[in-house]
Design an enzyme around this catalytic site. Structure first.
Site, PDB file in Angstrom:
ATOM      1  N   VAL A  52     -30.171 -36.022  -2.693  1.00  0.00           N
ATOM      2  CA  VAL A  52     -30.349 -36.077  -1.240  1.00  0.00           C
ATOM      3  C   VAL A  52     -31.597 -36.851  -0.858  1.00  0.00           C
ATOM      4  O   VAL A  52     -32.621 -36.779  -1.541  1.00  0.00           O
ATOM      5  CB  VAL A  52     -30.406 -34.661  -0.610  1.00  0.00           C
ATOM      6  CG1 VAL A  52     -29.101 -33.938  -0.783  1.00  0.00           C
ATOM      7  CG2 VAL A  52     -31.545 -33.847  -1.202  1.00  0.00           C
ATOM      8  N   ASP A  53     -31.482 -37.587   0.221  1.00  0.00           N
ATOM      9  CA  ASP A  53     -32.638 -38.257   0.781  1.00  0.00           C
ATOM     10  C   ASP A  53     -33.508 -37.199   1.463  1.00  0.00           C
ATOM     11  O   ASP A  53     -33.021 -36.132   1.842  1.00  0.00           O
ATOM     12  CB  ASP A  53     -32.170 -39.313   1.793  1.00  0.00           C
ATOM     13  CG  ASP A  53     -33.305 -40.216   2.243  1.00  0.00           C
ATOM     14  OD1 ASP A  53     -34.281 -40.339   1.497  1.00  0.00           O
ATOM     15  OD2 ASP A  53     -33.209 -40.765   3.344  1.00  0.00           O
ATOM     16  N   LYS A  54     -34.783 -37.497   1.623  1.00  0.00           N
ATOM     17  CA  LYS A  54     -35.680 -36.543   2.272  1.00  0.00           C
ATOM     18  C   LYS A  54     -35.565 -36.611   3.791  1.00  0.00           C
ATOM     19  O   LYS A  54     -35.275 -35.615   4.457  1.00  0.00           O
ATOM     20  CB  LYS A  54     -37.131 -36.820   1.855  1.00  0.00           C
ATOM     21  CG  LYS A  54     -38.166 -35.937   2.549  1.00  0.00           C
ATOM     22  CD  LYS A  54     -39.570 -36.281   2.105  1.00  0.00           C
ATOM     23  CE  LYS A  54     -40.004 -37.654   2.617  1.00  0.00           C
ATOM     24  NZ  LYS A  54     -40.148 -37.704   4.092  1.00  0.00           N
TER      25      LYS A  54
END
Length: 813
Positions: free
Chosen positions: A317-319
Site C-alpha cells: 500500500v502507498d502511504k
C-alpha cells in the site's frame, strides 16, 4: 451560428485562431447556455459501442456443445417415435435458455452501470471559471486543461503551455512517448505522462480519431488462477462423463440394443454429467460480487480481480491517501539565510496554482489565506508563466511580475531546490539536517527558492508538511493481518517519515530504502523484500520490481497506486487497486477502483472475494459429487444389471430442472476464510468423490428396496428412482455448502426457496403421473424419508472425510 465538423487531420493543418472562429469559441471558453445548445448538435462525448441484437443474443444460447447435445437428443426422440419426450425436451431447453439469458443480461447490465462510474473527468473553462466535469459532457469548442496522469478526453488542439509528453501507443502503435507543443494536436484516449497545457476541443465522441476507428483497444483477457481451477474442474467432469458414456454405448451395442435409443440415452446422460450451469453460475456470482463491492465504494473494472483478491496474501500500500488522510497541511516554516517566514510562504504561494488541484499547492494556498495582508500582496502579483510539477523535475516554477519587478520562484524536493542555488555546497548539510529533523516527526519537507532576475537562485527556506494517519488505518491493518495478509508500505517518501507513520498505524517499522536491494540478485532480493515491513524513496520501476519479486516467490500480490507512473505496477500486480483520487491512467490500469480514501474498502473487497471463492468451492464440490453420484449409478446399473434405472426424459428433467436453483448459490450465505484462499484440488476431489460414492451406494440401496421389497414395475420403479435422485441431489447441496455440520451456516432464503419449489414440482409430477409414470403419495413419502436419512448420514461422513483429508494435507508441509 453554424459550426464546422472538424477532424483531427484538419485541426493539425489549421491555426488556433482559425479553429476558434470555425468552432465559435474563444480562449475564454464557452457559456453553460452554449454548451447546452451544442449537446443537441453533437451529443455526449462517448464512444458508442456496437451492441448485440437481443434476439440474436438470445438465439446464440441455442448454439454450442451443450445445446447441440440437447437438440440432437430431441431429434432422436422424433426419429424413434418418442413424441412426448421431444416436446418436453424442447420446452425444457427453451426454459433453460431463457433463464440463462435473463441472468446473464442482468449481470451485464449491472456491470455496465458500474463502468459508467469510471468515466474520466475533465477540467473545462465554463462561464469564465475552471471547473471539473465528467468528460462525457465535453463539446467541440470547449477549452480544457490537460495534465500529468490524464487520459486526453477528446481530440484537441494545444493552445497554451510549455509542453506535453504523451503516450499514444494504444492508438498509433508508437512505442515511445511523443512530445507535444502549442499548435500540436492530441488524440482522445492518449495518456499524458508529463507536463500540463490548455487545449481547444475540436472533436468529440464518434467524431474523434478514436471513435472513427470504431475499434476499442482492449487487453487480452488472461484467465485468473480461479478461472483456471474452475475450467480444470469442468474438464475433469467432461472427461469422466464421456468415458462412462462411451462405456455404456460399447456395452449396449454389444448387447444388440437399438442404436438410436442408445445414442439418445448417451446424449442425455452426457448432458446430466457435464457442468451445464457452470458459466452462468460463474458470471452471475462475479456480477453479484461486483455489485456488493460497488455499494461499499469499490468499483470492479475487471471481474477476475475479485477472484485474485481471495488468494491475495501480500498487500503493498502507498502511504499518502491510503494509510494517511491525504489532507496535507503546513506544519511549520524554516527560513534560511536571513529570510523570514512570510517570505517563505509568499514565494511558495507564487510557485503554486490553485487550478491544478495539486494537494501541496492547495495546502500552501490555504495557509496563505490565514495571513490576510500577505494574501493581498500575493494577489497583486501576476503569474506570467507557470511550469507544473512533474516527477522528473520534481519542482514547480513560475515567472511572476510583482511590485519589485519580474523574477522566478520555485518549490519542490529540497535536494532539487538546493542543487539550483549558487551556494549549494554551503547549504546542503544544514538543509538536509533540517529535513531529517522534520522527518523524525513524520513531516515531509518542501524547499522554496527565488531567482532575483539575474539567473542566481537564492534558497528561501523549508516548509514542513504533515499528512496525519487515517483514524481507521491501525484497526484496518490489524484486521488485514488477522485475515492472513501481510501489509507492506511502499512509498516515495523519506524513510524516516515512512517509519514514523508505520509505527503510528501498527505496521512494521523495518522500512528500507529501495537502495537496500538495488543491484542485488533476484534470489537474494526476494528474501529481503519478504522480510521488510516496506520500502521508502521508491520510484515506479521499484514498485514494479517489488511486485515481480514477490510473485516469483509464489505470493499473490495486491498493489495500490494513484498516478500514471504507478500503471506498470498496477498492471503487474495480481490485484491492481487504484485509490481514491487516482488519475484516469491509473484507473484504467487497475482491476479495482476505490472511490473512498483509506484501506478499509480493500479489506471489504477481500472479505467479499473470499465469500465468492467459498460459494464457487461449494458449487464445485456439489457439481463433481453430483456427476459421480448420477453418472456412475446409471452406468453401473446398465452394465452390471442390464437395467435402465431412469429414462432419457428423466435425465433431462434432472439436468435442466435442478440447474435452475443452483443459480441462486450466487446469493448464498457463507463464512469466509480467515486465511488467503488456495485451490486444494486434492481435498476438493477427495471430498466430492467420497460423497459422490456414498450417493451411488444409497441409490443402489433404494433400487434394491424398490425391486426386492416393494416389487415395483419397471415404469414405477423408474419414477421411484427419479424422485430419489432429484430430492437427494438438492439435499446433497446442503451437505456440500458447509465444511461443518449442515446447520452451521444458514442457507440464503432464495436458495432454500428455490430448492423447496423445484423438489415439490418433482414430487408432484411423480405422484400424479405428470410427464412420468404415477407412483402415489406412499412411495413418494418413503423416498423423502429415505433421502433425508441418507442426507444426515452423508453429512456426518463429510465431517470425517474433511478431518482425514485436511490432516493428511497438513502432514505434507
Amino acid at each position: 451560428m453554424e459550426m464546422e465538423t472538424i477532424n483531427i487531420n484538419d485541426a493539425e493543418q489549421r491555426s488556433t485562431d482559425d479553429l476558434l472562429i470555425a468552432l465559435g469559441s474563444s480562449e475564454k471558453g464557452l457559456t453553460s447556455a452554449e454548451v447546452t445548445r451544442r449537446f443537441q448538435i453533437y451529443g455526449l462525448n462517448d464512444i458508442t459501442e456496437k451492441r448485440a441484437n437481443p434476439i440474436i443474443k438470445f438465439l446464440k444460447n441455442f448454439w454450442g456443445p451443450i445445446p447441440w447435445m440437447i437438440e440432437v437428443a430431441a431429434i432422436l426422440s422424433l426419429i424413434i417415435g418418442h413424441f412426448e419426450d421431444f416436446i418436453i425436451i424442447v420446452i425444457l431447453l427453451l426454459i433453460n435458455v431463457l433463464v440463462k439469458y435473463l441472468e446473464e443480461s442482468k449481470a451485464s447490465n449491472a456491470i455496465e452501470l458500474l463502468k459508467k462510474k469510471l468515466s474520466p473527468s475533465a477540467i473545462a473553462l465554463r462561464d469564465g471559471k475552471w471547473i471539473e466535469i465528467n468528460a462525457r459532457e465535453l463539446v467541440p469548442g470547449d477549452i480544457v486543461r490537460v495534465r500529468l496522469g490524464d487520459t486526453i478526453p477528446a481530440d484537441i488542439k494545444l493552445i497554451k503551455g510549455d509542453y506535453l509528453e504523451v503516450d499514444q501507443s494504444v492508438l498509433t502503435g508508437e512505442s515511445l512517448p511523443v512530445e507535444k507543443h502549442v499548435n500540436d494536436t492530441g488524440f482522445s484516449g492518449a495518456i499524458i505522462i508529463k507536463g500540463e497545457m490548455d487545449a481547444l476541443v475540436v472533436a468529440t465522441g464518434m467524431n474523434t480519431y478514436f471513435g472513427k476507428t470504431a475499434k476499442l483497444v482492449e487487453k487480452i483477457a488472461t484467465p485468473s488462477h480461479f478461472q483456471k481451477a474452475i475450467l480444470r474442474i469442468g474438464d475433469y467432469l467432461i472427461v469422466v462423463t464421456l468415458m462412462l458414456v462411451l462405456l455404456v454405448i460399447t456395452v449396449e451395442l454389444l448387447r444388440g440394443h437399438n442404436i438410436f435409443s442408445i445414442i439418445q440415452f448417451a446424449l442425455v446422460l452426457t448432458i446430466a454429467g457435464v457442468p451445464v450451469a457452470l458459466p452462468a453460475v460463474l458470471s452471475v456470482t462475479m456480477a453479484i460480487g461486483a455489485i456488493a463491492l460497488a455499494k461499499k465504494e469499490a468499483i470492479v473494472s475487471k471481474l477476475v480481480a475479485i477472484e485474485e483478491m481471495a488468494s491475495m496474501d501480500i498487500l503493498c500500500v502507498d502511504k499518502t491517501g491510503t494509510i494517511t488522510q491525504n489532507k496535507i497541511k503546513v506544519a511549520s516554516l524554516a527560513p534560511f539565510d536571513g529570510h523570514t517566514e512570510n517570505e517563505v510562504i509568499r514565494y511558495a504561494a507564487l510557485a503554486s496554482r490553485e487550478g491544478t488541484k495539486d494537494r501541496i499547492d492547495l495546502a500552501i494556498i490555504d495557509d496563505l489565506k490565514a495571513h490576510k495582508e500577505l494574501e493581498s500582496a500575493v494577489s497583486q502579483c501576476h503569474v506570467l508563466d507557470f511550469k507544473p510539477f512533474d516527477p522528473v523535475r520534481k519542482r514547480t516554477e513560475a515567472m511572476v511580475k510583482c511590485a519589485e519587478g519580474e523574477f522566478k520562484v520555485t518549490k519542490g524536493a529540497p535536494q532539487v531546490i538546493v542543487a539550483l542555488c549558487a551556494n549549494k555546497k554551503e547549504l546542503e548539510q544544514s538543509v538536509l539536517a533540517q529535513v531529517d529533523l522534520f522527518a523524525t516527526g513524520g513531516y515531509r519537507s518542501l524547499g522554496v527558492a527565488m531567482d532575483d532576475g539575474r539567473g542566481i537562485w537564492q534558497f528561501i527556506g523549508l516548509i514542513s508538511l504533515f499528512d496525519p494517519p487515517r483514524e481507521d488505518s491501525r484497526n484496518t491493518i490489524q484486521i488485514a493481518r488477522s485475515k492472513g495478509i501481510d501489509v507492506k508500505m511502499v512509498t516515495g517518501d523519506h524513510v524516516a517519515i515512512a517509519r514514523e507513520i508505520a509505527g503510528k498505524v501498527g505496521l512494521s517499522t523495518n522500512i528500507l530504502p529501495e537502495s537496500a536491494i538495488e543491484g542485488m540478485p533476484d534470489d537474494q532480493a526476494v528474501e529481503a523484500v519478504e522480510k521488510a515491513g516496506g520500502f521508502a524513496q521508491v520510484f515506479p520501476e521499484h514498485k514494479y520490481r517489488i511486485v515481480d519479486l514477490l510473485q516469483k516467490k509464489g505470493h499473490i500480490v495486491g498493489m495500490t497506486g494513484d498516478g500514471v507512473n504507478d500503471v506498470p505496477a498496477l498492471q503487474k500486480a495480481d490485484a491492481g487497486i487504484a485509490v481514491a483520487g487516482a488519475t484516469d491512467a491509473a484507473k484504467s490500469a487497475a482491476d479495482i477502483v476505490l472511490t473512498l480514501p483509506g484501506i478499509s474498502v480493500i479489506i471489504d473487497s477481500i472479505k467479499e472475494s473470499r465469500k465468492i471463492f467459498r460459494r464457487m468451492t461449494n458449487y464445485s464440490i456439489y457439481r463433481m459429487g453430483e456427476t459421480i453420484r448420477l453418472v456412475c449409478f446409471i452406468t453401473l446399473s446398465i452394465i452390471v444389471f442390464n437395467f435402465y434405472p431412469i429414462t432419457a426424459l428423466m435425465i433431462v428433467l434432472l439436468a435442466l430442472l435442478n440447474d435452475f436453483p443452483i443459480m441462486t448459490i450466487a446469493y448464498d450465505n457463507v463464512i469466509f476464510s480467515d486465511k488467503p484462499e488456495r485451490w486444494n484440488m486434492r481435498v476438493l476431489l477427495g471430498v466430492s468423490t467420497a460423497l459422490g460414492i456414498i450417493g451411488v451406494l444409497t441409490s443402489f440401496g433404494l433400487l434394491y428396496i424398490g425391486v426386492n421389497i416393494f416389487h415395483l414395475s419397471q415404469e414405477v420403479l423408474q419414477s421411484f428412482i427419479y424422485l430419489k435422485l432429484s430430492v437427494a441431489g438438492h439435499l446433497f447441496l446442503f451437505v456440500a455448502r458447509t465444511r461443518g455440520p449442515f446447520w452451521s451456516v444458514k442457507p440464503a432464503p432464495i436458495l432454500f426457496a428455490a430448492i423447496v419449489v423445484t423438489q415439490l414440482i418433482a414430487t408432484i409430477i411423480t405422484v400424479y403421473g405428470i410427464l412420468l409414470p404415477a407412483m402415489g403419495w406412499g412411495l413418494a413419502l418413503f423416498v423423502w424419508g429415505y433421502a433425508l436419512l441418507a442426507f444426515f448420514l452423508t453429512d456426518i461422513a463429510k465431517l470425517f472425510i474433511y478431518k482425514i483429508l485436511e490432516k493428511e494435507h497438513l502432514r505434507t508441509f
